[in-house]
Write a protein that holds these residues in place. Structure first.
Motif, PDB file in Angstrom:
ATOM      1  N   GLN A 101      38.663  46.938  37.975  1.00 34.99           N
ATOM      2  CA  GLN A 101      39.738  47.725  38.602  1.00 34.99           C
ATOM      3  C   GLN A 101      40.538  48.488  37.553  1.00 34.99           C
ATOM      4  OE1 GLN A 101      41.659  44.680  40.947  1.00 34.99           O
ATOM      5  NE2 GLN A 101      40.634  45.333  42.830  1.00 34.99           N
ATOM      6  N   ARG A 102      40.854  47.783  36.480  1.00 34.32           N
ATOM      7  CA  ARG A 102      41.645  48.414  35.418  1.00 34.32           C
ATOM      8  C   ARG A 102      40.884  49.592  34.798  1.00 34.32           C
ATOM      9  NH1 ARG A 102      42.008  45.242  30.956  1.00 34.32           N
ATOM     10  NH2 ARG A 102      42.279  43.447  32.320  1.00 34.32           N
ATOM     11  N   GLN A 103      39.609  49.360  34.489  1.00 36.27           N
ATOM     12  CA  GLN A 103      38.815  50.410  33.845  1.00 36.27           C
ATOM     13  C   GLN A 103      38.559  51.569  34.813  1.00 36.27           C
ATOM     14  OE1 GLN A 103      37.981  50.600  30.508  1.00 36.27           O
ATOM     15  NE2 GLN A 103      37.520  52.700  31.156  1.00 36.27           N
ATOM     16  N   ALA A 104      38.340  51.262  36.093  1.00 35.15           N
ATOM     17  CA  ALA A 104      38.063  52.327  37.069  1.00 35.15           C
ATOM     18  C   ALA A 104      39.247  53.274  37.173  1.00 35.15           C
ATOM     19  CB  ALA A 104      37.754  51.724  38.442  1.00 35.15           C
TER      20      ALA A 104
ATOM     21  N   LEU B 103      29.020  33.756  37.272  1.00 30.85           N
ATOM     22  CA  LEU B 103      30.386  33.210  37.356  1.00 30.85           C
ATOM     23  C   LEU B 103      30.827  33.030  38.804  1.00 30.85           C
ATOM     24  CD1 LEU B 103      31.964  35.570  34.696  1.00 30.85           C
ATOM     25  CD2 LEU B 103      31.568  33.122  34.384  1.00 30.85           C
ATOM     26  N   GLY B 104      29.928  33.303  39.738  1.00 28.71           N
ATOM     27  CA  GLY B 104      30.292  33.293  41.155  1.00 28.71           C
ATOM     28  C   GLY B 104      30.655  34.705  41.598  1.00 28.71           C
ATOM     29  N   HIS B 105      30.674  34.892  42.917  1.00 29.36           N
ATOM     30  CA  HIS B 105      30.909  36.230  43.464  1.00 29.36           C
ATOM     31  C   HIS B 105      32.329  36.713  43.227  1.00 29.36           C
ATOM     32  CE1 HIS B 105      27.002  36.581  45.357  1.00 29.36           C
ATOM     33  NE2 HIS B 105      27.125  35.311  45.714  1.00 29.36           N
ATOM     34  N   SER B 106      32.454  37.996  42.951  1.00 24.35           N
ATOM     35  CA  SER B 106      33.746  38.653  42.772  1.00 24.35           C
ATOM     36  C   SER B 106      34.694  37.820  41.901  1.00 24.35           C
ATOM     37  CB  SER B 106      34.392  38.949  44.134  1.00 24.35           C
ATOM     38  OG  SER B 106      33.613  39.901  44.823  1.00 24.35           O
ATOM     39  N   HIS B 107      34.172  37.402  40.745  1.00 26.17           N
ATOM     40  CA  HIS B 107      34.986  36.612  39.813  1.00 26.17           C
ATOM     41  C   HIS B 107      36.253  37.393  39.433  1.00 26.17           C
ATOM     42  CE1 HIS B 107      36.236  34.721  36.025  1.00 26.17           C
ATOM     43  NE2 HIS B 107      35.705  33.624  36.544  1.00 26.17           N
ATOM     44  N   PRO B 108      37.439  36.747  39.544  1.00 30.10           N
ATOM     45  CA  PRO B 108      38.693  37.478  39.365  1.00 30.10           C
ATOM     46  C   PRO B 108      38.817  38.226  38.035  1.00 30.10           C
ATOM     47  CG  PRO B 108      39.065  35.098  39.686  1.00 30.10           C
ATOM     48  CD  PRO B 108      37.632  35.361  39.952  1.00 30.10           C
ATOM     49  N   ALA B 109      38.328  37.636  36.941  1.00 36.23           N
ATOM     50  CA  ALA B 109      38.460  38.311  35.643  1.00 36.23           C
ATOM     51  C   ALA B 109      37.608  39.578  35.606  1.00 36.23           C
ATOM     52  CB  ALA B 109      38.059  37.369  34.512  1.00 36.23           C
ATOM     53  N   VAL B 110      36.447  39.521  36.238  1.00 34.94           N
ATOM     54  CA  VAL B 110      35.564  40.696  36.254  1.00 34.94           C
ATOM     55  C   VAL B 110      36.147  41.759  37.185  1.00 34.94           C
ATOM     56  CG1 VAL B 110      33.214  41.532  36.699  1.00 34.94           C
ATOM     57  CG2 VAL B 110      33.565  39.222  35.771  1.00 34.94           C
ATOM     58  N   VAL B 111      36.615  41.328  38.349  1.00 34.42           N
ATOM     59  CA  VAL B 111      37.225  42.265  39.300  1.00 34.42           C
ATOM     60  C   VAL B 111      38.409  42.981  38.648  1.00 34.42           C
ATOM     61  CG1 VAL B 111      38.528  42.433  41.470  1.00 34.42           C
ATOM     62  CG2 VAL B 111      36.461  41.027  41.367  1.00 34.42           C
ATOM     63  N   GLU B 112      39.219  42.204  37.944  1.00 35.86           N
ATOM     64  CA  GLU B 112      40.398  42.813  37.318  1.00 35.86           C
ATOM     65  C   GLU B 112      40.001  43.824  36.244  1.00 35.86           C
ATOM     66  OE1 GLU B 112      43.396  40.541  35.001  1.00 35.86           O
ATOM     67  OE2 GLU B 112      43.900  42.662  34.663  1.00 35.86           O
ATOM     68  N   ALA B 113      39.018  43.453  35.421  1.00 39.31           N
ATOM     69  CA  ALA B 113      38.567  44.355  34.356  1.00 39.31           C
ATOM     70  C   ALA B 113      37.996  45.641  34.951  1.00 39.31           C
ATOM     71  CB  ALA B 113      37.522  43.664  33.485  1.00 39.31           C
TER      72      ALA B 113
END
Ligand SMILES: *Cc1c(COP(=O)(O)O)cnc(C)c1O
Length: 413
Positions: free
Chosen positions: A77-80, A65-75
């Motif tokens: 961060q939220r889970q961490a 999806l490309g580097h540091s995809h926002p949806a993945v980053v958000e998921a």
């Protein structure tokens, strides 16, 4: 705070500092290119000097999806912030959600989660052996794999890989693997015995040089496996998660495997591996047969679920097919323009260009100088694994640079 300190060090020591420190503190298993990437966004990477690059490797088939995809980053961060880790002694809601989604979008199987590609393959080997002994009887434990195939670096996966040069100094390896030439059904037929429990193949050999299975071959392998009661295991660690234009590469071939393995693209950068097995095969395993402390943890599964959602919802797969076809055509057109190009192979956005001369490493370095990251396999093959969100204009940019670099290489400079 920490980032700022790292930056200060970078300014002081630069890449030559990293080269010395790496040599001092790291076991030398990698030969690295003289760049340190410190930031990524979409198709782009930035090095420690702030120079921008177009990335046509996606961290080796990882950041689909490309580097540091926002949806993945958000998921992530939220889970961490909620719960980073939990042991498989307890029910894992995120793991169940991801397994359900993978099952629904594949062949309706059951999942096991690991942390990497090689671990997923190790699990699949154990599953196949257990299935063989429980349901095929006799001493069914042999696995037929392909020459040039690659399944990972741990001992079982290494034994399954058909690359003797990677195995040489690490024996004794686990026994029970036979290797045959890819796309030769007669050879595969001849390798079957009463002890065969599975055939293990990549639909497109990745590390071996980007060699796709032919459609008739893979369908023939499927039929042969059915006839002999052996499992068809497809290692989709590289081809999976949209890389070849379908979510899973076997979907290009109208075959139905018994087991697939996944990893690289599954977490878009967060380490996660998985096995999907049909219900009938999955029942071979009982509690205690396999496990992993980190496998299927909350963080990795949150990343996996966000990745899967984004892959399926943003027209990414359609883009992969369209841009992949365009890219392949353009690479083939280089064959007419450069005497150095021998062959273009691949599927979707997993493409390889074979050179007539052993110039691949030099070409990768020259492309880096042009601000473009590509990869080579050995000295003869260039490999392209861009994010699946890449556009035709990005491909055109790479083709133009490649034409220039190939032109220079042909003249010997
Ligand atoms: C990369 C790869 C592996 C190994 O994955 P790791 O995560 O590096 O262990 C296994 N199989 C295939 C097909 C691969 O491309």
């Amino acid at each position: 705070m920490r980032l700022r300190k790292e930056n200060r060090m970078t300014v002081r020591t630069g890449i030559t500092g990293y080269v010395g420190q790496e040599k001092k503190y790291l076991i030398g298993t990698y030969s690295r290119l003289p760049i340190a990437f410190v930031k990524g966004k979409g198709l782009y990477l930035w090095d420690s000097r702030g120079r921008r690059y177009l990335d046509f490797t996606a961290g080796l088939g990882v950041a689909g999806l490309g580097h540091s995809h926002p949806a993945v980053v958000e998921a992530v961060q939220r889970q961490a912030a909620r719960l980073l880790h939990m042991s498989n002694y307890f029910y894992m809601p995120g793991q169940i959600k991801l397994a359900e989604a993978l099952s629904r979008h594949s062949f309706g199987g059951k999942c096991f989660f690991a942390n990497s590609g090689t671990e997923a393959v190790e699990g699949a080997i154990k599953l196949a052996r257990k299935y063989g002994r429980r349901f095929l009887g006799g001493d069914s434990h042999e696995i037929i794999a392909a020459k040039r195939g690659f399944h990972g670096r741990t001992l079982g996966s290494l034994a399954a890989s058909g690359q003797p040069e990677k195995q040489r100094d690490f024996g004794p390896l686990p026994k029970g693997f036979r290797h045959v030439s890819l796309n030769r059904l007669d050879e595969l037929k001849g390798a079957f015995s009463a002890k065969t429990c599975a055939v293990l193949l990549e639909t497109v050999q990745g590390e071996g040089g980007v060699y796709p299975c032919e459609r008739r071959y893979l369908q023939g392998v499927e039929a042969l496996c059915k006839e002999r009661g052996a499992l068809l295991i497809l290692d989709e660690v590289q081809t999976g998660m949209g890389r070849t234009g379908h979510l899973f590469s076997y979907q290009n071939y109208d075959v139905s495997p018994d087991v697939i393995t996944l990893a690289k693209g599954l977490g878009n950068g967060v380490p996660i591996g998985a096995i999907i097995a049909t219900e009938a095969v999955a029942q071979a395993m009982e509690a205690g047969d396999h496990g992993s402390t980190f496998g299927g943890g909350p963080l990795a599964c949150a990343a996996g679920l966000a990745t899967l959602d984004a892959l399926l919802s943003d027209g990414v797969l359609e883009n992969c097919v369209k841009v992949g076809d365009y890219f392949k055509r353009e690479l083939k057109s280089l064959k007419g323009k450069s005497d150095l190009v021998a062959e273009v192979r691949g599927l979707g956005l997993m493409l390889g260009l074979e050179l007539k001369s052993p110039l691949a490493a030099g070409i990768v370095e020259q492309m880096l100088a042009e601000g473009i990251v590509i990869n080579n396999i050995g000295q003869k093959t260039l490999r392209f694994l861009p994010p699946l969100t890449v556009g035709q204009a990005d491909v055109a940019e790479v083709i133009e640079a490649l034409e220039k670099v190939l032109g220079r290489a042909a003249k010997g400079d």
